[in-house]
Scaffold this active site. Structure first.
Site, short mmCIF file in Angstrom:
data_model
loop_
_atom_site.label_atom_id
_atom_site.label_comp_id
_atom_site.label_asym_id
_atom_site.label_seq_id
_atom_site.Cartn_x
_atom_site.Cartn_y
_atom_site.Cartn_z
N HIS A 100 0.77 -1.22 0.04
CA HIS A 100 0.06 0.00 -0.18
C HIS A 100 1.01 1.28 0.07
O HIS A 100 0.52 2.06 -0.84
CB HIS A 100 -1.05 0.10 1.15
CG HIS A 100 -1.58 1.39 1.57
ND1 HIS A 100 -2.66 1.37 0.82
CD2 HIS A 100 -1.46 2.58 2.04
CE1 HIS A 100 -3.16 2.79 1.22
NE2 HIS A 100 -2.44 3.44 1.88
N GLU A 101 2.02 1.37 0.91
CA GLU A 101 2.74 2.31 1.01
C GLU A 101 3.65 2.66 -0.34
O GLU A 101 3.95 3.83 -0.76
CB GLU A 101 3.55 2.39 2.17
CG GLU A 101 2.90 2.34 3.27
CD GLU A 101 2.08 3.63 3.72
OE1 GLU A 101 2.38 4.78 3.13
OE2 GLU A 101 0.75 3.43 4.58
N HIS A 140 1.56 4.63 -2.95
CA HIS A 140 1.67 6.01 -3.01
C HIS A 140 2.89 6.55 -3.76
O HIS A 140 2.90 7.33 -4.48
CB HIS A 140 1.79 6.39 -1.27
CG HIS A 140 0.59 6.41 -0.61
ND1 HIS A 140 -0.53 6.74 -0.92
CD2 HIS A 140 0.29 5.85 0.58
CE1 HIS A 140 -1.68 6.85 -0.27
NE2 HIS A 140 -1.16 5.98 0.78
N HIS A 178 2.95 9.07 -6.90
CA HIS A 178 3.97 10.15 -7.07
C HIS A 178 4.69 10.11 -8.17
O HIS A 178 5.01 11.02 -8.93
CB HIS A 178 4.73 10.13 -5.67
CG HIS A 178 5.89 11.28 -5.74
ND1 HIS A 178 6.99 11.39 -5.00
CD2 HIS A 178 5.28 12.61 -6.10
CE1 HIS A 178 7.42 12.58 -5.07
NE2 HIS A 178 6.55 13.19 -5.82
#
Length: 228
Positions: free
Chosen positions: A97-98, A101, A105
């Site tokens: 999940h991280e 991100h 980006h």
């Protein structure tokens, strides 16, 4: 501030507690579901970044629990110590999940860009907006504009919580798609990761609902003060 606000605050706190408790129990359960591939959260994260051609993001360990986050400023995927080191479905879900991100980006995902632009404003506003709102309520009869200023500032923080929803859900969708397409997990492990991320996302839903409800409450006070 009135019984209506106390009732609203109570409902929001109850919702938050229920979702947080459920999330905690889910992560505890899936933390016992060890991965057949034997990969740690850190290794999962590094592979997901590599598979997306991202070479300038570091995966690091950060102290605490539920402190996992992606920092776009220094391009780091920060994993809590447990997620970084453990080899289970919950750790895989959080790590992927991280990294979702980080992929957002790298691909200039518009909602993440917008949220990042709001961070400085929200950081400053959150320090004093409650004091402005309180003063505005106390002075509603003599200086209603003060409450209006507080409402506008609080609206910015509410907007932030709303924008956070597509950012978080999209990161989870990217994570789950990668975990599935790359056959990183077996079916039971994947189901655990999916369930974990669903409950994590619901914490943001509760936060957004709470913020919207509180904003509407302050607006009702302002409109009522003007009509007196």
């Amino acid at each position: 501030m009135g019984m209506s606000y106390m009732l609203l605050a109570g409902i929001i706190m109850l919702m938050s507690w229920l979702v947080s408790s459920r999330l905690k129990s889910k992560f505890e359960f899936y933390s016992k579901l060890h991965l057949q591939n034997g990969m740690s959260g850190a290794e999962i994260a590094e592979k997901m970044l590599a598979d997306h051609g991202i070479r300038d993001v570091r995966v690091i360990s950060t102290p605490g629990q539920l402190t996992d986050h992606y920092n776009p400023t220094n391009k780091t995927v920060n994993l809590s110590e447990a997620v970084y080191n453990q080899r289970n479905a919950a750790a895989a879900a959080v790590a992927a999940h991280e990294c979702g991100h980080a992929v957002q980006h790298a691909q200039a995902y518009q909602w993440l860009t917008l949220r990042s632009q709001l961070v400085p404003i929200v950081s400053v506003a959150s320090n004093f907006v409650q004091w402005i709102l309180l003063a505005g309520i106390l002075m509603i009869k003599v200086f209603p504009a003060l409450l209006l200023v507080g409402i506008v500032i609080f609206a910015a923080t509410t907007l932030f919580t709303i924008i956070t929803l597509p950012v978080e859900y999209d990161a989870s969708n990217r994570a789950l798609a990668w975990l599935k397409n790359k056959h990183m997990l077996n079916q039971a492990e994947y189901n655990g990761a999916e369930d974990s991320l669903k409950w994590a996302a619901r914490t943001y839903v509760v936060a957004a609902i709470g913020s919207i409800g509180t904003l509407l409450y302050y607006i009702s006070i302002y409109m009522g003060g003007r009509n007196r």
